[in-house]
Motif scaffolding. Sequence first.
Motif, PDB file in Angstrom:
ATOM      1  N   ALA A 107      22.274 -43.671  22.860  1.00  0.00           N
ATOM      2  CA  ALA A 107      23.481 -44.194  22.219  1.00  0.00           C
ATOM      3  C   ALA A 107      24.724 -44.013  23.075  1.00  0.00           C
ATOM      4  CB  ALA A 107      23.681 -43.513  20.854  1.00  0.00           C
ATOM      5  N   LYS A 108      24.826 -42.897  23.817  1.00  0.00           N
ATOM      6  CA  LYS A 108      26.097 -42.555  24.466  1.00  0.00           C
ATOM      7  C   LYS A 108      26.031 -42.474  25.991  1.00  0.00           C
ATOM      8  CE  LYS A 108      28.187 -42.379  20.564  1.00  0.00           C
ATOM      9  NZ  LYS A 108      29.141 -43.450  20.218  1.00  0.00           N
ATOM     10  N   TYR A 109      24.857 -42.509  26.558  1.00  0.00           N
ATOM     11  CA  TYR A 109      24.756 -42.481  28.020  1.00  0.00           C
ATOM     12  C   TYR A 109      24.534 -43.901  28.546  1.00  0.00           C
ATOM     13  CZ  TYR A 109      24.621 -37.402  28.625  1.00  0.00           C
ATOM     14  OH  TYR A 109      24.949 -36.063  28.674  1.00  0.00           O
ATOM     15  N   HIS A 110      24.939 -44.115  29.768  1.00  0.00           N
ATOM     16  CA  HIS A 110      24.758 -45.412  30.413  1.00  0.00           C
ATOM     17  C   HIS A 110      24.045 -45.200  31.747  1.00  0.00           C
ATOM     18  CE1 HIS A 110      27.425 -47.305  27.474  1.00  0.00           C
ATOM     19  NE2 HIS A 110      28.245 -46.273  27.652  1.00  0.00           N
ATOM     20  N   PHE A 111      22.873 -45.787  31.873  1.00  0.00           N
ATOM     21  CA  PHE A 111      22.111 -45.672  33.113  1.00  0.00           C
ATOM     22  C   PHE A 111      21.249 -46.918  33.263  1.00  0.00           C
ATOM     23  CE2 PHE A 111      19.956 -43.446  29.666  1.00  0.00           C
ATOM     24  CZ  PHE A 111      18.681 -43.981  29.680  1.00  0.00           C
ATOM     25  N   PHE A 169      22.383 -44.575  14.245  1.00  0.00           N
ATOM     26  CA  PHE A 169      23.471 -43.861  13.578  1.00  0.00           C
ATOM     27  C   PHE A 169      24.487 -43.336  14.587  1.00  0.00           C
ATOM     28  CE2 PHE A 169      20.919 -44.057   9.816  1.00  0.00           C
ATOM     29  CZ  PHE A 169      21.792 -43.877   8.771  1.00  0.00           C
ATOM     30  N   MET A 170      24.013 -42.864  15.725  1.00  0.00           N
ATOM     31  CA  MET A 170      24.940 -42.304  16.724  1.00  0.00           C
ATOM     32  C   MET A 170      25.784 -43.375  17.403  1.00  0.00           C
ATOM     33  SD  MET A 170      22.722 -39.284  18.539  1.00  0.00           S
ATOM     34  CE  MET A 170      22.186 -37.839  17.617  1.00  0.00           C
ATOM     35  N   MET A 171      25.349 -44.614  17.334  1.00  0.00           N
ATOM     36  CA  MET A 171      26.162 -45.689  17.899  1.00  0.00           C
ATOM     37  C   MET A 171      27.514 -45.779  17.199  1.00  0.00           C
ATOM     38  SD  MET A 171      24.599 -47.380  20.406  1.00  0.00           S
ATOM     39  CE  MET A 171      25.222 -49.054  20.360  1.00  0.00           C
ATOM     40  N   ASP A 172      27.580 -45.354  15.937  1.00  0.00           N
ATOM     41  CA  ASP A 172      28.827 -45.428  15.170  1.00  0.00           C
ATOM     42  C   ASP A 172      29.717 -44.204  15.338  1.00  0.00           C
ATOM     43  OD1 ASP A 172      28.136 -47.907  14.207  1.00  0.00           O
ATOM     44  OD2 ASP A 172      27.205 -47.139  12.384  1.00  0.00           O
ATOM     45  N   VAL A 173      29.231 -43.176  16.026  1.00  0.00           N
ATOM     46  CA  VAL A 173      30.059 -41.996  16.281  1.00  0.00           C
ATOM     47  C   VAL A 173      31.110 -42.354  17.332  1.00  0.00           C
ATOM     48  CG1 VAL A 173      30.074 -39.616  17.102  1.00  0.00           C
ATOM     49  CG2 VAL A 173      28.187 -40.430  15.669  1.00  0.00           C
ATOM     50  N   PRO A 174      32.390 -42.122  17.074  1.00  0.00           N
ATOM     51  CA  PRO A 174      33.439 -42.519  18.040  1.00  0.00           C
ATOM     52  C   PRO A 174      33.277 -41.816  19.381  1.00  0.00           C
ATOM     53  CG  PRO A 174      34.393 -41.981  15.893  1.00  0.00           C
ATOM     54  CD  PRO A 174      32.959 -41.550  15.844  1.00  0.00           C
ATOM     55  N   ASP A 175      33.392 -42.581  20.442  1.00  0.00           N
ATOM     56  CA  ASP A 175      33.330 -42.010  21.781  1.00  0.00           C
ATOM     57  C   ASP A 175      34.521 -41.083  22.038  1.00  0.00           C
ATOM     58  OD1 ASP A 175      31.022 -43.420  22.280  1.00  0.00           O
ATOM     59  OD2 ASP A 175      32.046 -45.094  23.245  1.00  0.00           O
ATOM     60  N   ILE A 178      33.689 -37.496  21.167  1.00  0.00           N
ATOM     61  CA  ILE A 178      32.845 -36.849  22.169  1.00  0.00           C
ATOM     62  C   ILE A 178      33.659 -36.507  23.412  1.00  0.00           C
ATOM     63  CG2 ILE A 178      30.824 -37.187  23.637  1.00  0.00           C
ATOM     64  CD1 ILE A 178      29.654 -38.964  21.470  1.00  0.00           C
ATOM     65  N   ASP A 179      34.530 -37.419  23.829  1.00  0.00           N
ATOM     66  CA  ASP A 179      35.365 -37.151  25.000  1.00  0.00           C
ATOM     67  C   ASP A 179      36.314 -35.977  24.745  1.00  0.00           C
ATOM     68  OD1 ASP A 179      34.158 -39.237  26.320  1.00  0.00           O
ATOM     69  OD2 ASP A 179      35.690 -40.707  25.747  1.00  0.00           O
ATOM     70  N   ALA A 180      36.864 -35.899  23.528  1.00  0.00           N
ATOM     71  CA  ALA A 180      37.756 -34.781  23.194  1.00  0.00           C
ATOM     72  C   ALA A 180      37.009 -33.457  23.217  1.00  0.00           C
ATOM     73  CB  ALA A 180      38.383 -35.013  21.828  1.00  0.00           C
ATOM     74  N   ALA A 181      35.771 -33.457  22.723  1.00  0.00           N
ATOM     75  CA  ALA A 181      34.975 -32.231  22.747  1.00  0.00           C
ATOM     76  C   ALA A 181      34.659 -31.806  24.179  1.00  0.00           C
ATOM     77  CB  ALA A 181      33.681 -32.443  21.961  1.00  0.00           C
ATOM     78  N   PHE A 195      29.242 -31.404  16.891  1.00  0.00           N
ATOM     79  CA  PHE A 195      30.182 -32.475  16.592  1.00  0.00           C
ATOM     80  C   PHE A 195      29.492 -33.758  16.116  1.00  0.00           C
ATOM     81  CE2 PHE A 195      32.310 -29.726  19.664  1.00  0.00           C
ATOM     82  CZ  PHE A 195      33.537 -29.520  19.047  1.00  0.00           C
ATOM     83  N   VAL A 196      28.352 -34.104  16.707  1.00  0.00           N
ATOM     84  CA  VAL A 196      27.702 -35.371  16.373  1.00  0.00           C
ATOM     85  C   VAL A 196      26.798 -35.241  15.154  1.00  0.00           C
ATOM     86  CG1 VAL A 196      26.167 -37.189  17.204  1.00  0.00           C
ATOM     87  CG2 VAL A 196      27.843 -36.169  18.755  1.00  0.00           C
ATOM     88  N   VAL A 197      25.936 -34.233  15.147  1.00  0.00           N
ATOM     89  CA  VAL A 197      24.965 -34.083  14.057  1.00  0.00           C
ATOM     90  C   VAL A 197      25.622 -33.968  12.681  1.00  0.00           C
ATOM     91  CG1 VAL A 197      23.193 -32.544  13.107  1.00  0.00           C
ATOM     92  CG2 VAL A 197      23.113 -33.205  15.511  1.00  0.00           C
TER      93      VAL A 197
END
Length: 287
Positions: A107-111, A169-175, A178-181, A195-197
């Motif tokens: 959901a949050k990594y790009h490769f 579900f994690m696709m809807d978690v604001p990036d 995560i960046d702030a954390a 933060f995500v779970v």
Amino acid sequence: MSRRRPAHGPARTRTRAQRGLLYALLALVAIVPLFPLYWLVISAFKTPKEFVTIPPTWFPTSATLDPVTTALTAVPFAQSMLNSVIIAGGATIAVVITSTMAGYVFAKYHFRGKDLVFWGVVAMMFLPPIVTLVPLYYLVSSMGLADSYLGVLLPWLANPFGIFLMRQFMMDVPDELIDAARLDGAGELRVVWQFVVPLIKPAVVTLAVFMFVFAWNNFLWPLTILRSEAMYPIVLTLNRLMSYTMSFQYQNVVLAGALIASIPTIIVFLLSQRVFVQGIASSGVKG
């Protein structure tokens, strides 16, 4: 400004009639799936003579605990229940952990090749389990894990459906969250679990319930990999109980064993019902 007047007379009567019809329909819909459970409960406390009575009785005329005590003593019921708790509990914990971590990566990594790998995982959901049964048996046996808890758990350490569900579900978690954390010095594991779970708790509970029930009721793989009856989960022991009671025609004993074996799954659902239903409702509107 004119106010809307409340309905009177025939309109109110019609509304009440429609509501009553709706409640009756909902009650009927609820009764249909609950009836097998009701029949299981009353049959577990019937005497052998009453159990085979034609026409059947809707309530035990002389309820007895003999079928329950026979089921608990005829086979190693307690040990089998413990085995099922270990297997189902271990599989549930493993799938929740692996699905959460893999879902976060997708959901949050790009490769490069991420979409190809993800849809390959999704394709595994449509692979019939019987196709992988023989290769899994040879793999686990060659590792010396046959007839062990780890041998039963090994194919269930990860689940394609769980990875897919967590990713959606994690696709809807604001990036931004995560960046702030990360800016606060949180590592990736802390970002996920702290933060995500909590934001996707309904999905986690839904996956845990699905996996626990699946692992608790799974019959084919434990039958294939386990050899000693001391390692049997409750579903295999119930099959042995059926063979034990068939010659005596005490099928109420089998139903008593099935009733006891279903109690843990019922408890798990009741404890997680509110969050579970919320997770099902949320997953229904995901794109």
